[in-house]
Design a protein around this motif. Structure first.
Motif, short mmCIF file in Angstrom:
data_model
loop_
_atom_site.label_atom_id
_atom_site.label_comp_id
_atom_site.label_asym_id
_atom_site.label_seq_id
_atom_site.Cartn_x
_atom_site.Cartn_y
_atom_site.Cartn_z
N GLN A 1 0.84 -1.24 0.05
CA GLN A 1 -0.05 0.01 0.08
C GLN A 1 1.00 1.17 -0.02
OE1 GLN A 1 -2.64 0.31 3.40
NE2 GLN A 1 -3.63 2.02 2.57
N VAL A 2 0.53 2.10 -0.88
CA VAL A 2 1.34 3.40 -1.08
C VAL A 2 0.87 4.33 0.13
CG1 VAL A 2 2.17 5.44 -2.47
CG2 VAL A 2 1.79 3.04 -3.37
N GLN A 3 1.78 5.06 0.76
CA GLN A 3 1.39 6.03 1.91
C GLN A 3 2.44 7.23 1.61
OE1 GLN A 3 1.20 3.88 5.51
NE2 GLN A 3 -1.08 4.00 5.28
N LEU A 4 1.99 8.42 1.74
CA LEU A 4 2.73 9.66 1.64
C LEU A 4 2.33 10.41 2.88
CD1 LEU A 4 2.15 10.87 -2.08
CD2 LEU A 4 4.27 9.48 -1.20
N LEU A 5 3.46 10.88 3.71
CA LEU A 5 3.22 11.37 4.99
C LEU A 5 3.94 12.87 5.24
CD1 LEU A 5 2.15 11.35 7.88
CD2 LEU A 5 4.24 10.18 8.55
N GLY A 26 5.99 2.08 0.36
CA GLY A 26 5.32 1.41 -0.72
C GLY A 26 5.60 1.98 -1.97
N TYR A 27 6.58 2.76 -2.32
CA TYR A 27 6.57 3.52 -3.35
C TYR A 27 8.04 4.48 -3.48
CZ TYR A 27 5.39 7.30 -7.11
OH TYR A 27 5.69 7.95 -8.24
N ILE A 28 8.52 4.29 -4.77
CA ILE A 28 9.93 4.90 -4.78
C ILE A 28 9.65 6.24 -5.18
CG2 ILE A 28 12.11 4.69 -6.07
CD1 ILE A 28 11.54 1.56 -5.92
N VAL A 29 10.23 7.16 -4.35
CA VAL A 29 9.79 8.57 -4.87
C VAL A 29 10.58 8.85 -6.29
CG1 VAL A 29 9.70 9.52 -2.56
CG2 VAL A 29 11.89 9.51 -3.72
N THR A 113 -2.09 9.19 -5.76
CA THR A 113 -1.67 8.98 -4.16
C THR A 113 -1.31 10.33 -3.56
OG1 THR A 113 -0.91 7.04 -4.62
CG2 THR A 113 -0.47 7.75 -2.56
N TRP A 114 -2.19 10.68 -2.52
CA TRP A 114 -1.78 11.99 -1.95
C TRP A 114 -1.60 11.69 -0.52
CZ3 TRP A 114 -2.65 16.68 -4.31
CH2 TRP A 114 -3.14 16.51 -5.50
N GLY A 115 -0.83 12.63 0.28
CA GLY A 115 -0.50 12.68 1.44
C GLY A 115 -1.91 13.63 2.10
#
Length: 124
Positions: A1-5, A26-29, A113-115
């Motif tokens: 699961q992709v998460q941005l914080l 869960g994601y490579i920037v 995907t959003w923070g």
């Protein structure tokens, strides 16, 4: 699961600086486009800055020369360095990740995907 914080928001006086961070899991920037948006209550969400996998960047005219977007692959984190802040920069700032090609000017529909957002308040 992709998460941005996101983190790093706060209150500063005009002319001051802040650095926003966006830690990804869960994601490579650097795998695709990532960007920063901002939204003031009652206004539309506005694209601020974007960076691609090769570290090419682009900025909204309103922040060009004052803001710098960057990414750290080792920390898997996106940054937004904001200098010479103005009261009109006050907004909630969001980082976002895209899966494929994106348009310019930035369009939030291209980002999947959003923070959760971080508040930036600049007082005069």
């Amino acid at each position: 699961q992709v998460q941005l914080l996101e983190s790093g928001g706060g209150s500063v006086q005009a002319g001051g600086s802040l650095r926003l961070s966006c830690a990804a899991s869960g994601y490579i920037v650097s795998s695709s486009y990532m960007g920063w948006f901002r939204q003031d209550p009652g206004k539309e969400r506005e694209g601020v800055a974007i960076i691609d996998h090769a570290d090419r960047t682009n900025y909204a005219d309103s922040v060009k020369g004052r803001f710098t977007i960057s990414q750290d692959n080792a920390k898997n984190t996106l940054y937004l360095q904001m200098n010479s802040l103005k009261p009109e920069d006050t907004a909630i700032y969001y980082c976002a990740a895209a899966k494929g090609w994106v348009r310019w000017p930035m369009n939030q529909a291209d980002f999947t995907t959003w923070g959760q957002g971080t508040q930036v308040t600049v007082s005069s």
